[in-house]
Design a protein around this motif. Structure first.
Motif, PDB file in Angstrom:
ATOM      1  N   MET A   1       0.827  -1.209   0.000  1.00 18.62           N
ATOM      2  CA  MET A   1       0.000   0.000   0.000  1.00 18.62           C
ATOM      3  C   MET A   1       0.860   1.257   0.000  1.00 18.62           C
ATOM      4  SD  MET A   1      -3.225   0.003   2.549  1.00 18.62           S
ATOM      5  CE  MET A   1      -3.566  -1.651   3.079  1.00 18.62           C
ATOM      6  N   LEU A   2       1.891   1.255   0.848  1.00 19.09           N
ATOM      7  CA  LEU A   2       2.696   2.463   1.024  1.00 19.09           C
ATOM      8  C   LEU A   2       3.872   2.570   0.075  1.00 19.09           C
ATOM      9  CD1 LEU A   2       2.887   2.962   4.883  1.00 19.09           C
ATOM     10  CD2 LEU A   2       1.266   3.912   3.255  1.00 19.09           C
ATOM     11  N   TYR A   3       4.463   1.441  -0.284  1.00 16.25           N
ATOM     12  CA  TYR A   3       5.727   1.501  -1.009  1.00 16.25           C
ATOM     13  C   TYR A   3       5.683   0.850  -2.387  1.00 16.25           C
ATOM     14  CZ  TYR A   3       6.963   2.550   3.791  1.00 16.25           C
ATOM     15  OH  TYR A   3       6.982   3.094   5.058  1.00 16.25           O
ATOM     16  N   GLY A   4       4.549   0.299  -2.766  1.00 10.51           N
ATOM     17  CA  GLY A   4       4.429  -0.321  -4.086  1.00 10.51           C
ATOM     18  C   GLY A   4       5.518  -1.350  -4.301  1.00 10.51           C
ATOM     19  N   HIS A   5       6.247  -1.178  -5.384  1.00 15.65           N
ATOM     20  CA  HIS A   5       7.342  -2.099  -5.699  1.00 15.65           C
ATOM     21  C   HIS A   5       8.689  -1.489  -5.340  1.00 15.65           C
ATOM     22  CE1 HIS A   5       4.663  -4.908  -7.620  1.00 15.65           C
ATOM     23  NE2 HIS A   5       4.093  -3.900  -8.232  1.00 15.65           N
ATOM     24  N   GLY A   6       8.692  -0.515  -4.433  1.00 12.27           N
ATOM     25  CA  GLY A   6       9.936   0.065  -3.968  1.00 12.27           C
ATOM     26  C   GLY A   6      10.303   1.379  -4.619  1.00 12.27           C
TER      27      GLY A   6
ATOM     28  N   VAL B   1       8.064   3.927  -5.149  1.00 15.51           N
ATOM     29  CA  VAL B   1       7.064   4.941  -4.814  1.00 15.51           C
ATOM     30  C   VAL B   1       7.707   6.048  -3.984  1.00 15.51           C
ATOM     31  CG1 VAL B   1       4.931   5.354  -3.528  1.00 15.51           C
ATOM     32  CG2 VAL B   1       5.169   3.301  -4.910  1.00 15.51           C
ATOM     33  N   LYS B   2       7.438   7.285  -4.359  1.00 17.96           N
ATOM     34  CA  LYS B   2       7.984   8.432  -3.632  1.00 17.96           C
ATOM     35  C   LYS B   2       6.917   9.117  -2.775  1.00 17.96           C
ATOM     36  CE  LYS B   2      11.986   8.110  -5.638  1.00 17.96           C
ATOM     37  NZ  LYS B   2      12.785   7.050  -5.150  1.00 17.96           N
TER      38      LYS B   2
END
Length: 81
Positions: A22-27, A29-30
């Protein structure tokens, strides 16, 4: 590890995985913004059709903080198993 501990570890791991995605997607995500919430209301034992509500940036920020706090709690619980 007992079956109960295994089940608990599995449950925690699944929830952690979902929250991280949710928060970081696949790494890569900003910035994360939760734009809306889907709410299913229950009348007795009958679920009504989900309703989508748009939310403010302030509420989005508060939800993200709760998710981050939950991640910390679950990571600590996972270590203790």
């Amino acid at each position: 590890m007992t079956n109960e501990q295994y089940e608990q570890a599995h449950h925690i791991h699944c929830e952690l995985d979902d929250l991280h995605r949710m928060l970081y997607g696949h790494g890569d995500v900003k910035i994360v913004k939760i734009d809306c919430l889907n709410v299913t209301q229950r009348a007795g034992t009958v679920d009504r059709n989900p309703i989508t509500f748009n939310i403010s940036q302030e509420l989005s920020d508060a939800i993200i903080k709760v998710i981050k706090d939950r991640i910390e709690i679950l990571e600590e619980q996972f270590k203790d198993i």
